[in-house]
Design an enzyme around this catalytic site. Structure first.
Site, PDB file in Angstrom:
ATOM      1  N   LYS A 198       4.139   4.373   5.033  1.00 42.91           N
ATOM      2  CA  LYS A 198       2.847   4.622   4.385  1.00 42.91           C
ATOM      3  C   LYS A 198       1.749   4.536   5.432  1.00 42.91           C
ATOM      4  CE  LYS A 198      -0.158   2.005   2.761  1.00 42.91           C
ATOM      5  NZ  LYS A 198      -1.463   1.592   2.261  1.00 42.91           N
TER       6      LYS A 198
ATOM      7  N   ASP B  61      -1.726   7.658   2.035  1.00 41.24           N
ATOM      8  CA  ASP B  61      -2.521   6.866   1.090  1.00 41.24           C
ATOM      9  C   ASP B  61      -4.015   7.076   1.389  1.00 41.24           C
ATOM     10  OD1 ASP B  61      -3.447   4.853  -0.631  1.00 41.24           O
ATOM     11  OD2 ASP B  61      -2.877   3.221   0.718  1.00 41.24           O
TER      12      ASP B  61
ATOM     13  N   LYS C  86      -6.314   8.123  -1.030  1.00 38.75           N
ATOM     14  CA  LYS C  86      -7.135   7.823  -2.225  1.00 38.75           C
ATOM     15  C   LYS C  86      -8.305   8.809  -2.378  1.00 38.75           C
ATOM     16  CE  LYS C  86      -6.111   2.840  -2.269  1.00 38.75           C
ATOM     17  NZ  LYS C  86      -5.354   2.629  -1.034  1.00 38.75           N
TER      18      LYS C  86
ATOM     19  N   ASP D  98     -13.426  12.933  -5.293  1.00 37.63           N
ATOM     20  CA  ASP D  98     -14.605  13.801  -5.139  1.00 37.63           C
ATOM     21  C   ASP D  98     -14.596  14.781  -6.306  1.00 37.63           C
ATOM     22  OD1 ASP D  98     -16.788  15.353  -3.994  1.00 37.63           O
ATOM     23  OD2 ASP D  98     -16.215  14.542  -2.038  1.00 37.63           O
TER      24      ASP D  98
ATOM     25  N   THR E  15      -7.151  -3.357  -6.779  1.00 35.04           N
ATOM     26  CA  THR E  15      -6.835  -4.769  -7.056  1.00 35.04           C
ATOM     27  C   THR E  15      -7.937  -5.703  -6.548  1.00 35.04           C
ATOM     28  OG1 THR E  15      -5.406  -4.619  -5.124  1.00 35.04           O
ATOM     29  CG2 THR E  15      -4.332  -4.627  -7.252  1.00 35.04           C
TER      30      THR E  15
ATOM     31  N   ARG F  31       2.832  -6.173   6.339  1.00 35.92           N
ATOM     32  CA  ARG F  31       2.892  -7.256   7.324  1.00 35.92           C
ATOM     33  C   ARG F  31       4.204  -8.041   7.384  1.00 35.92           C
ATOM     34  NH1 ARG F  31      -2.812  -9.285   5.419  1.00 35.92           N
ATOM     35  NH2 ARG F  31      -1.942  -8.272   3.571  1.00 35.92           N
TER      36      ARG F  31
HETATM   37  O1  C5P Z   1       0.694  -6.058   4.617  1.00 42.93           O
HETATM   38  P1  C5P Z   1       0.874  -5.818   3.159  1.00 42.93           P
HETATM   39  O2  C5P Z   1       2.318  -5.847   2.701  1.00 42.93           O
HETATM   40  O3  C5P Z   1      -0.021  -6.710   2.310  1.00 42.93           O
HETATM   41  O4  C5P Z   1       0.375  -4.295   2.970  1.00 42.93           O
HETATM   42  C1  C5P Z   1       0.215  -3.697   1.737  1.00 42.93           C
HETATM   43  C2  C5P Z   1      -0.310  -2.308   1.922  1.00 42.93           C
HETATM   44  O5  C5P Z   1      -0.602  -1.755   0.637  1.00 42.93           O
HETATM   45  C3  C5P Z   1      -1.590  -2.212   2.720  1.00 42.93           C
HETATM   46  O6  C5P Z   1      -1.572  -0.951   3.406  1.00 42.93           O
HETATM   47  C4  C5P Z   1      -2.669  -2.234   1.677  1.00 42.93           C
HETATM   48  O7  C5P Z   1      -3.828  -1.578   2.082  1.00 42.93           O
HETATM   49  C5  C5P Z   1      -1.988  -1.476   0.540  1.00 42.93           C
HETATM   50  N1  C5P Z   1      -2.488  -1.765  -0.799  1.00 42.93           N
HETATM   51  C6  C5P Z   1      -2.523  -3.040  -1.326  1.00 42.93           C
HETATM   52  N2  C5P Z   1      -3.020  -3.242  -2.590  1.00 42.93           N
HETATM   53  C7  C5P Z   1      -3.438  -2.217  -3.320  1.00 42.93           C
HETATM   54  C8  C5P Z   1      -3.398  -0.910  -2.809  1.00 42.93           C
HETATM   55  C9  C5P Z   1      -2.912  -0.720  -1.524  1.00 42.93           C
HETATM   56  O8  C5P Z   1      -2.111  -3.978  -0.687  1.00 42.93           O
HETATM   57  N3  C5P Z   1      -3.861  -2.436  -4.538  1.00 42.93           N
END
Ligand code: C5P
Length: 234
Positions: free
Chosen positions: A33, A60, A62, A65, A119, A210
């Site tokens: 992603k 991703d 998003k 417009d 979120t 992460r």
């Molecule tokens: O590092 P981590 O596992 O927290 O990454 C989650 C990924 O999903 C990140 O790229 C974050 O921007 C994305 N994301 C999220 N929550 C959302 C939408 C997207 O954590 N509601």
């Protein structure tokens, strides 16, 4: 659709780091992603550095417009052939219909999914924006609208899987971030779920960043997650 449900979130400003992470995680995940920060900085070259790992890519971005602009953006991204692209469901019916139409015409089988309520927003934020009812009500409303407009699925928190699955049916692709395997730190994610729990609730794709990309050994971390998933799927 995706045998391995894990999409690794490649969140780094550095193109070479992205290439290395994608190559390390690639053999153990179902896809990658990339988000707006990386794509705005590196564009097509950045996309291709990640796609070189040979896995499907969830772009991703998003999009949000007016219908004509979003449809044009979907068409402009078509040549990259991402497996999944997303638009904000709050862009409304005409925008989602235009985006769906544009996506279909590209003909690469790209899945177009919606973003419901970010979120980072809670009930107070929604009230301030003039949205009636709870966050859950709004997620359900946006899910139903996205499905009506022909979108293939939705990004949602693990805690919204049940609502959207009930509202939108078994074929609706539910893509879930905020996933933490056993023993991983939650970092800034407030409400996390393990891969096994999220799959049990009905998630189709797990976006995990992460716990893989910041691990001392990203390939091993991705492999351990794949094993954890295989064990519950057996
Ligand atoms: O590092 P981590 O596992 O927290 O990454 C989650 C990924 O999903 C990140 O790229 C974050 O921007 C994305 N994301 C999220 N929550 C959302 C939408 C997207 O954590 N509601």
């Amino acid at each position: 659709m995706f045998k391995n449900p894990v999409f690794c979130a490649i969140d780094t400003p550095e193109i070479e780091t992205a290439r290395t992470l994608a190559a390390l995680a690639g053999p153990h995940v179902g896809g990658m992603k990339i988000g707006m920060e990386f794509f705005y900085a590196h564009g097509r070259a950045g996309y291709e550095a990640v796609a070189a790992a040979g896995k499907p890519v969830f772009l991703d971005l998003k999009l949000h417009d007016i219908p004509n602009t979003v449809a044009s953006a979907v068409r402009a991204l078509g040549p990259l052939a991402p497996a999944i692209l997303n638009v904000h469901a709050s862009g409304g019916r005409a925008m989602m219909r235009a985006a769906t139409e544009a996506a279909k015409n590209i003909g690469t089988g790209m899945k177009l999914i919606g973003v419901s309520v970010l979120t980072s927003l809670d009930g107070t934020d929604l009230e301030e924006l003039g949205v009636k009812g709870s966050v859950c009500d709004h997620v359900r409303r946006l899910g139903a609208l996205a499905r009506d407009c022909g979108l293939d699925g939705m990004v949602c928190s693990a805690h919204e899987i049940e609502i959207l699955r009930a509202e939108c049916g078994p074929e609706f692709l539910l893509v879930v971030p905020g996933i933490r395997p056993a023993g991983a730190a939650a970092q800034d994610q407030k409400r996390v779920m393990s891969p096994a729990q999220a799959l049990e609730c009905g998630a189709d794709i797990l976006v995990i960043g992460r716990p893989i990309t910041k691990a001392a050994d990203p390939a091993k971390a991705a492999m351990m997650i794949a094993r954890e998933i295989e064990a519950v799927r057996r």
